[in-house]
Design a protein around this motif. Sequence first.
Motif, PDB file in Angstrom:
ATOM      1  N   SER A   1       2.655 -13.390  23.851  1.00 54.82           N
ATOM      2  CA  SER A   1       2.211 -13.861  22.538  1.00 54.82           C
ATOM      3  C   SER A   1       2.467 -15.348  22.383  1.00 54.82           C
ATOM      4  O   SER A   1       1.611 -16.086  21.892  1.00 54.82           O
ATOM      5  CB  SER A   1       2.937 -13.081  21.439  1.00 54.82           C
ATOM      6  OG  SER A   1       2.596 -13.575  20.163  1.00 54.82           O
TER       7      SER A   1
ATOM      8  N   SER B   1      -0.396 -18.204  21.917  1.00 50.51           N
ATOM      9  CA  SER B   1      -0.376 -19.108  20.764  1.00 50.51           C
ATOM     10  C   SER B   1      -0.330 -20.561  21.208  1.00 50.51           C
ATOM     11  O   SER B   1      -0.978 -21.421  20.616  1.00 50.51           O
ATOM     12  CB  SER B   1       0.840 -18.803  19.878  1.00 50.51           C
ATOM     13  OG  SER B   1       0.736 -17.527  19.295  1.00 50.51           O
TER      14      SER B   1
ATOM     15  N   LEU C   1      -0.417 -26.616  13.867  1.00 51.94           N
ATOM     16  CA  LEU C   1      -1.711 -26.106  14.304  1.00 51.94           C
ATOM     17  C   LEU C   1      -1.785 -24.592  14.160  1.00 51.94           C
ATOM     18  O   LEU C   1      -2.807 -24.052  13.766  1.00 51.94           O
ATOM     19  CB  LEU C   1      -1.958 -26.504  15.766  1.00 51.94           C
ATOM     20  CG  LEU C   1      -1.941 -28.017  16.042  1.00 51.94           C
ATOM     21  CD1 LEU C   1      -2.062 -28.280  17.535  1.00 51.94           C
ATOM     22  CD2 LEU C   1      -3.070 -28.712  15.291  1.00 51.94           C
ATOM     23  N   ASN C   2      -0.713 -23.897  14.515  1.00 53.44           N
ATOM     24  CA  ASN C   2      -0.585 -22.460  14.305  1.00 53.44           C
ATOM     25  C   ASN C   2       0.901 -22.115  14.271  1.00 53.44           C
ATOM     26  O   ASN C   2       1.740 -23.005  14.143  1.00 53.44           O
ATOM     27  CB  ASN C   2      -1.363 -21.641  15.355  1.00 53.44           C
ATOM     28  CG  ASN C   2      -0.880 -21.906  16.780  1.00 53.44           C
ATOM     29  OD1 ASN C   2       0.190 -22.465  17.004  1.00 53.44           O
ATOM     30  ND2 ASN C   2      -1.670 -21.487  17.758  1.00 53.44           N
ATOM     31  N   GLU C   3       1.230 -20.848  14.429  1.00 50.90           N
ATOM     32  CA  GLU C   3       2.626 -20.430  14.257  1.00 50.90           C
ATOM     33  C   GLU C   3       3.532 -20.886  15.398  1.00 50.90           C
ATOM     34  O   GLU C   3       4.762 -20.809  15.269  1.00 50.90           O
ATOM     35  CB  GLU C   3       2.710 -18.904  14.132  1.00 50.90           C
ATOM     36  CG  GLU C   3       2.388 -18.120  15.392  1.00 50.90           C
ATOM     37  CD  GLU C   3       0.888 -17.916  15.588  1.00 50.90           C
ATOM     38  OE1 GLU C   3       0.507 -17.161  16.503  1.00 50.90           O
ATOM     39  OE2 GLU C   3       0.106 -18.509  14.821  1.00 50.90           O
ATOM     40  N   ARG C   4       2.983 -21.388  16.494  1.00 46.76           N
ATOM     41  CA  ARG C   4       3.809 -21.796  17.628  1.00 46.76           C
ATOM     42  C   ARG C   4       3.614 -23.244  18.050  1.00 46.76           C
ATOM     43  O   ARG C   4       4.361 -23.742  18.890  1.00 46.76           O
ATOM     44  CB  ARG C   4       3.533 -20.881  18.832  1.00 46.76           C
ATOM     45  CG  ARG C   4       4.167 -19.510  18.734  1.00 46.76           C
ATOM     46  CD  ARG C   4       5.674 -19.583  18.877  1.00 46.76           C
ATOM     47  NE  ARG C   4       6.312 -18.292  18.710  1.00 46.76           N
ATOM     48  CZ  ARG C   4       6.779 -17.828  17.574  1.00 46.76           C
ATOM     49  NH1 ARG C   4       6.683 -18.577  16.477  1.00 46.76           N
ATOM     50  NH2 ARG C   4       7.342 -16.646  17.497  1.00 46.76           N
ATOM     51  N   THR C   5       2.625 -23.927  17.509  1.00 49.07           N
ATOM     52  CA  THR C   5       2.363 -25.295  17.953  1.00 49.07           C
ATOM     53  C   THR C   5       2.212 -26.240  16.768  1.00 49.07           C
ATOM     54  O   THR C   5       1.787 -25.846  15.681  1.00 49.07           O
ATOM     55  CB  THR C   5       1.079 -25.372  18.804  1.00 49.07           C
ATOM     56  OG1 THR C   5      -0.027 -24.854  18.050  1.00 49.07           O
ATOM     57  CG2 THR C   5       1.240 -24.600  20.095  1.00 49.07           C
ATOM     58  N   LYS C   6       2.564 -27.484  17.012  1.00 50.16           N
ATOM     59  CA  LYS C   6       2.403 -28.527  16.014  1.00 50.16           C
ATOM     60  C   LYS C   6       2.188 -29.858  16.724  1.00 50.16           C
ATOM     61  O   LYS C   6       2.405 -29.990  17.934  1.00 50.16           O
ATOM     62  CB  LYS C   6       3.627 -28.611  15.107  1.00 50.16           C
ATOM     63  CG  LYS C   6       4.893 -29.082  15.808  1.00 50.16           C
ATOM     64  CD  LYS C   6       6.071 -29.118  14.839  1.00 50.16           C
ATOM     65  CE  LYS C   6       7.349 -29.564  15.532  1.00 50.16           C
ATOM     66  NZ  LYS C   6       8.511 -29.572  14.606  1.00 50.16           N
TER      67      LYS C   6
ATOM     68  N   GLN D   1      -3.804 -21.506  22.413  1.00 49.50           N
ATOM     69  CA  GLN D   1      -4.725 -21.678  21.287  1.00 49.50           C
ATOM     70  C   GLN D   1      -4.422 -22.960  20.520  1.00 49.50           C
ATOM     71  O   GLN D   1      -5.321 -23.659  20.062  1.00 49.50           O
ATOM     72  CB  GLN D   1      -4.633 -20.468  20.353  1.00 49.50           C
ATOM     73  CG  GLN D   1      -5.216 -19.192  20.941  1.00 49.50           C
ATOM     74  CD  GLN D   1      -6.680 -19.351  21.294  1.00 49.50           C
ATOM     75  OE1 GLN D   1      -7.500 -19.688  20.446  1.00 49.50           O
ATOM     76  NE2 GLN D   1      -7.024 -19.102  22.546  1.00 49.50           N
ATOM     77  N   GLY D   2      -3.133 -23.273  20.355  1.00 48.95           N
ATOM     78  CA  GLY D   2      -2.757 -24.516  19.689  1.00 48.95           C
ATOM     79  C   GLY D   2      -3.231 -25.733  20.457  1.00 48.95           C
ATOM     80  O   GLY D   2      -3.697 -26.715  19.867  1.00 48.95           O
TER      81      GLY D   2
ATOM     82  N   LEU E   1      -6.834 -26.198  19.735  1.00 53.88           N
ATOM     83  CA  LEU E   1      -7.031 -26.770  18.402  1.00 53.88           C
ATOM     84  C   LEU E   1      -6.700 -28.260  18.376  1.00 53.88           C
ATOM     85  O   LEU E   1      -7.305 -29.032  17.624  1.00 53.88           O
ATOM     86  CB  LEU E   1      -6.160 -26.031  17.383  1.00 53.88           C
ATOM     87  CG  LEU E   1      -6.554 -24.585  17.083  1.00 53.88           C
ATOM     88  CD1 LEU E   1      -5.488 -23.907  16.229  1.00 53.88           C
ATOM     89  CD2 LEU E   1      -7.907 -24.528  16.376  1.00 53.88           C
TER      90      LEU E   1
END
Length: 219
Positions: A41, A45, A72-77, A48-49, A52
Amino acid sequence: MMYIMQCHNIGINKKRVVFCLVILVLLWAGFQWLAHRQGDSDEYSASQGALLYGNGVSSESLMVGQEENIFLNERTKVKIAYTQNDLDENHNRWVKGNLALVVHVPVQQQNTKKCEMEYTVLRTNFCLQYQPDTLEILSFDVTSESGTPHGELLEQTTHLNVSNYIVYDMPLQGEHSVQFINYQWGIGMVYCWRYEMILREDGTVKFSLFPGKEEIISQ
């Protein structure tokens, strides 16, 4: 009679030991399965981040020493930092900042509160040198680097579309493409960006990456 009862008790104890061992094995297998699922998971993520991130990101006007986090999502910034604005020995001014793609993962350590580990996957650096009295641009570079030993930068190119002088509130801009792979999170990407760096007269700076002309390709 006593001997028969003792044998019977020993038999029961053996069964209990075997039963407990079976339960422990099943619990261990369950935890391993959950950990594997969690790892899958997190990797999904992160991938996918990274995809994005190719759509671009732009900061607020930052003061030197200031950072901004854009999730960007629950695991990346994306962590955007304005890191330097000072004079060298020749009285030329250096302005530096960077945009970093970061994977953050919650970690529960024994006897400690829950915390997060951060892994920088890719960092893109802005470095400007100019003469503060005349605003003449002496050098301007935009380069990317892998953020961890688990990553590899395969190729990068930068095209500068800048004049010889800074104009406040007008972007220093060009094109930057980078191809990289990160083995820890299973990310392989090619980014083609249009970058911008805007200096304000009050000393703040804005950093931006926008999608370029070419498509972003997932490797």
